[in-house]
Design a protein around this motif. Structure first.
Motif, short mmCIF file in Angstrom:
data_model
loop_
_atom_site.label_atom_id
_atom_site.label_comp_id
_atom_site.label_asym_id
_atom_site.label_seq_id
_atom_site.Cartn_x
_atom_site.Cartn_y
_atom_site.Cartn_z
N LYS A 19 0.82 -1.21 0.00
CA LYS A 19 0.00 0.00 0.00
C LYS A 19 0.85 1.26 0.00
O LYS A 19 0.43 2.31 -0.50
N ILE A 20 2.04 1.18 0.59
CA ILE A 20 2.87 2.38 0.73
C ILE A 20 3.75 2.62 -0.49
O ILE A 20 4.43 3.64 -0.59
N PHE A 21 3.74 1.68 -1.44
CA PHE A 21 4.59 1.79 -2.63
C PHE A 21 3.83 2.40 -3.80
O PHE A 21 2.61 2.29 -3.90
N THR A 22 4.59 3.02 -4.71
CA THR A 22 4.05 3.39 -6.01
C THR A 22 4.16 2.15 -6.89
O THR A 22 4.79 1.15 -6.52
N TRP A 23 3.55 2.19 -8.08
CA TRP A 23 3.62 1.02 -8.95
C TRP A 23 5.05 0.64 -9.34
O TRP A 23 5.41 -0.56 -9.31
N PRO A 24 5.91 1.59 -9.72
CA PRO A 24 7.30 1.21 -10.01
C PRO A 24 7.98 0.56 -8.80
O PRO A 24 8.76 -0.39 -8.94
N GLN A 25 7.68 1.07 -7.59
CA GLN A 25 8.28 0.50 -6.39
C GLN A 25 7.74 -0.91 -6.13
O GLN A 25 8.49 -1.79 -5.66
N ARG A 26 6.48 -1.13 -6.42
CA ARG A 26 5.90 -2.47 -6.25
C ARG A 26 6.56 -3.48 -7.17
O ARG A 26 6.90 -4.60 -6.76
N PHE A 64 9.51 -3.20 -8.50
CA PHE A 64 10.89 -3.38 -8.04
C PHE A 64 10.94 -4.31 -6.84
O PHE A 64 11.82 -5.19 -6.75
N PHE A 65 10.00 -4.15 -5.92
CA PHE A 65 9.97 -4.98 -4.72
C PHE A 65 9.73 -6.45 -5.09
O PHE A 65 10.37 -7.35 -4.55
N LEU A 66 8.82 -6.70 -6.03
CA LEU A 66 8.57 -8.06 -6.47
C LEU A 66 9.80 -8.65 -7.16
O LEU A 66 10.12 -9.83 -6.99
N ALA A 67 10.50 -7.80 -7.94
CA ALA A 67 11.72 -8.26 -8.60
C ALA A 67 12.80 -8.57 -7.57
O ALA A 67 13.56 -9.55 -7.71
N LEU A 68 12.87 -7.75 -6.51
CA LEU A 68 13.83 -7.98 -5.44
C LEU A 68 13.54 -9.31 -4.74
O LEU A 68 14.47 -10.08 -4.45
N ILE A 69 12.27 -9.56 -4.48
CA ILE A 69 11.88 -10.81 -3.84
C ILE A 69 12.31 -12.01 -4.69
O ILE A 69 12.85 -13.00 -4.19
N MET A 70 12.09 -11.91 -5.99
CA MET A 70 12.48 -12.99 -6.89
C MET A 70 13.99 -13.19 -6.89
O MET A 70 14.48 -14.34 -6.86
N ALA A 71 14.74 -12.09 -6.89
CA ALA A 71 16.20 -12.18 -6.89
C ALA A 71 16.70 -12.84 -5.61
O ALA A 71 17.62 -13.67 -5.64
N VAL A 72 16.09 -12.48 -4.49
CA VAL A 72 16.49 -13.09 -3.21
C VAL A 72 16.17 -14.58 -3.20
O VAL A 72 16.95 -15.40 -2.71
#
Length: 235
Positions: free
Chosen positions: A194-201, A203-211
């Motif tokens: 909820k606190i993220f913008t769409w680009p941040q969301r 990016f966050f999903l991509a970060l999760i995948m990378a981890v």
């Protein structure tokens, strides 16, 4: 007592605890308790199958059942073909999906919790969700990971280059479902989005995948240290 017997005893014990957890979850959401935050309860009850924690817990159940069958097949000395099939399936589920997903759940859940628990598991949830069940889903699940990593192993090693694409597809499917829930119902089941913008969301999903992929590499590397000396090459 042989290692196989000890492993079987441990996994049967874990299986019993998991069954108790499932029964508790079913009882928890089978009726509507009187809580102050009815909206939060509705999200957890109505979208329960979409939480990645429960996806991972389902993988846990599949893996533990396979581990029990695999260890039992060794003790009973079932046909080699059966033992090989069980062993390969067990190794595939553990290395490709379960290990990286389990570490991801525990790391991100408790990491975000300590930053601001309202972003991952709002305090209102405590009204109906017991603390022991929370730890069973997000902490205790690391126990079978440690057990499996410590058990000796001679066969059924998984290659990173074959496992990574499967894990990435699995992660992409979940990300697509998560976004579709918001587009269809206007609900983020994880408040942090909820606190993220769409680009941040994204990016966050991509970060999760990378981890996740990093955890996959770590798990396979640890398992590969058990290879017999003649085939001690890490792939």
């Amino acid at each position: 007592m042989a290692v196989t017997h000890i492993a079987l005893l441990l996994y049967v014990s874990i299986f019993i605890l998991y069954i108790l957890s499932i029964l508790s979850l079913e009882k928890l959401f089978s009726h509507r308790p009187k809580v102050k935050s009815d909206t939060v309860f509705k999200i957890y009850a109505g979208f329960q199958p979409y939480f990645f924690t429960l996806w991972t817990f389902t993988l846990h159940m599949i893996f533990v059942i396979l581990a029990i069958l695999d260890e039992t097949s060794k003790i009973l000395k079932l046909p080699v073909a059966i033992q090989k099939r069980l062993g390969k399936t067990r190794a595939f589920i553990f290395n490709t999906l379960l290990f990286p997903s389990c570490l991801l759940v525990s790391t991100f859940f408790w990491g975000i919790w300590h930053i601001d628990r309202e972003l991952i598991f709002p305090k209102a949830v405590d009204e109906f969700f017991p603390s022991w069940l929370n730890h069973m889903l997000h902490t205790f699940t690391l126990v079978p990971m440690v057990i499996e990593l410590l058990l000796p192993k001679k066969y059924n090693f998984v290659q990173f280059r074959q496992a990574a694409p499967i894990l990435i597809i699995y992660s992409l499917v979940y990300g697509a479902i998560l976004i579709s829930l918001y587009l269809r119902h206007g609900v983020w089941i994880y408040p942090v989005f909820k606190i993220f913008t769409w680009p941040q969301r994204i990016f966050f999903l991509a970060l999760i995948m990378a981890v996740q992929v990093l955890f996959l590499k770590i798990g396979i590397s640890i398992q590969n240290t058990k290879r017999p000396s003649k085939t001690a090459k890490i792939k």
